[in-house]
Design an enzyme around this catalytic site. Structure first.
Site, PDB file in Angstrom:
ATOM      1  N   LYS A   1     -11.784  -2.266   7.531  1.00 19.48           N
ATOM      2  CA  LYS A   1     -10.994  -3.176   7.727  1.00 19.48           C
ATOM      3  C   LYS A   1     -10.855  -3.511   9.393  1.00 19.48           C
ATOM      4  CE  LYS A   1      -7.125  -2.490   4.868  1.00 19.48           C
ATOM      5  NZ  LYS A   1      -7.190  -3.710   4.342  1.00 19.48           N
TER       6      LYS A   1
ATOM      7  N   TRP B   1       0.455  -1.114   0.465  1.00 19.34           N
ATOM      8  CA  TRP B   1       0.331  -0.444   0.148  1.00 19.34           C
ATOM      9  C   TRP B   1       1.091   0.931   0.153  1.00 19.34           C
ATOM     10  CZ3 TRP B   1      -4.513  -1.116  -1.865  1.00 19.34           C
ATOM     11  CH2 TRP B   1      -4.501  -2.696  -1.816  1.00 19.34           C
TER      12      TRP B   1
ATOM     13  N   ASP C   1      -1.400   6.036   6.842  1.00 17.75           N
ATOM     14  CA  ASP C   1      -2.035   5.090   6.191  1.00 17.75           C
ATOM     15  C   ASP C   1      -2.987   4.159   7.536  1.00 17.75           C
ATOM     16  OD1 ASP C   1      -3.995   3.388   5.608  1.00 17.75           O
ATOM     17  OD2 ASP C   1      -2.703   2.962   2.863  1.00 17.75           O
TER      18      ASP C   1
END
Length: 360
Positions: free
Chosen positions: A195, A101, A171
């Site tokens: 998540k 990511w 993030d």
């Protein structure tokens, strides 16, 4: 109805209590005679839902008044572009590369300016967090970017880089609200809800107010300006209303559990059960440097592709879903987010013990 133990990395397990409440309110929310899915985002009922959600999130994280809370769409991936569009004033930014990511965020950042990768763990397949001491932070960098918990590789930052007067951007998609953190150390954090917080379709952004300006890169669309959403309390256009409603219920559930200190303790306990077994097992092994292990995502392998596949198949048959590791790592991965009960982790370890005994 049989519920499985769902170890998915996202969309992921939600608290059963929250799902039952939402089911009870599906046809008639709070005597409105309609579902939250059907109501106007301009209605008094929805206004109350989004305001309560923000208040509870502020309570959980002790968010000061000079930070805005935004409920947006586009997921974490859209933030990879939105961040440079809004913050890359000098067209320079520093990124730390700790996984897939972060790599995607770097690639997106390069569209808008110069990206300096000031540390990376790619040399060892992202199995550790790079040394954060003596980082060469660029003088002209607009911000420093990290991915706080790496869902695919199972690593997390246990300390933050010292970025001096540079904005730290994080993030936090896969460990958001798993433990307390000091928001004032960051200029901006974001988290895709799917998540650890709610259903897919919502991304939460917490951002220092002084960073929200009209001074954005030329060509930035209206919908990709933080100011658009901040000025309209996340209601510039129709927001992901039902997702926000579920997130709000999860925030209330977290408060009822005792808040983020209680969740941290519970998450450490759950992770220890699994890591202790991995450290003692002759068959199963964790893949991450011990000091950098995630509390949320635990990758592990047997050393044999054949045994890995056999274990995943047997686990599925026994009611343990989504244990297959990401294609870039292979093996297995157990995501043990806030809503995964400790019984699920204990049951997984018992299954692994049994498999090990039968397949020596």
């Amino acid at each position: 109805m049989k519920r499985v133990y769902n170890f998915s990395a996202g969309p992921a397990v939600l608290p059963e209590e929250v799902l039952k409440e939402a089911a009870d309110e599906m046809l008639n929310y709070n005597d409105t005679g309609m579902s939250v899915m059907e109501m106007s985002h301009r209605s008094k009922a929805f206004e109350q839902i989004i305001q309560d959600a923000e208040k509870d999130l502020r309570d959980l994280l002790n968010i000061p008044d000079n930070y805005k809370v935004l409920f947006l769409q586009g997921g974490g991936s859209q933030q990879f572009a939105m961040i440079p569009m809004n913050l890359m004033k000098n067209r320079v930014a520093d990124y730390i590369k700790t996984g897939q990511w972060a790599k995607k965020a770097i690639a997106e950042g390069k569209i808008y300016g110069k990206v300096n990768v000031i540390a990376s763990s790619e040399d060892k397949t992202f199995t550790y967090i790079p040394d954060l001491k003596n980082l060469k932070i660029s003088e002209d960098a607009d911000y420093v970017y990290i991915c706080h918990n790496n869902t695919i590789y199972g690593t997390r930052y246990t300390e933050l880089p010292d970025t001096g007067d540079k904005i730290l951007v994080a993030d936090m998609s896969s460990d958001f609200l798993s433990e307390p953190f000091d928001i004032t150390k960051y200029g901006l954090v974001f988290a895709g809800a799917q998540k650890n917080v709610g259903p897919a379709g919502v991304v939460i952004v917490i951002m220092r107010e002084d960073l929200i300006t009209e001074d954005v890169l030329p060509g930035t669309p209206t919908m990709l300006k933080y100011k658009t959403h901040a000025d309209n309390d996340s209601l510039y256009n129709t927001p992901p209303a039902y997702g926000i409603y579920i997130c709000g219920k999860v925030f209330k559930w977290l408060k009822k559990q005792g808040g983020l200190e209680a969740m941290k303790k519970r998450n450490e306990e759950k992770a220890a059960i699994l890591y202790d077994y991995l450290d003692s097992s002759k068959m199963f092994k964790g893949t991450v440097v011990k000091k950098d292990r995630s509390l949320m995502n635990v990758p592990f392998v047997t050393g044999s592709d054949e045994l890995n596949a056999k274990f995943i198949k047997e686990a599925k048959a026994a009611g343990f879903e989504n244990l297959k590791g990401h294609r870039t790592v292979g093996g297995m991965r157990a995501s043990i987010y806030n809503a995964m009960p400790i019984e699920g982790v204990k049951a997984l370890v018992e299954l692994m013990k049994k498999f090990e005994a039968e397949n020596q």
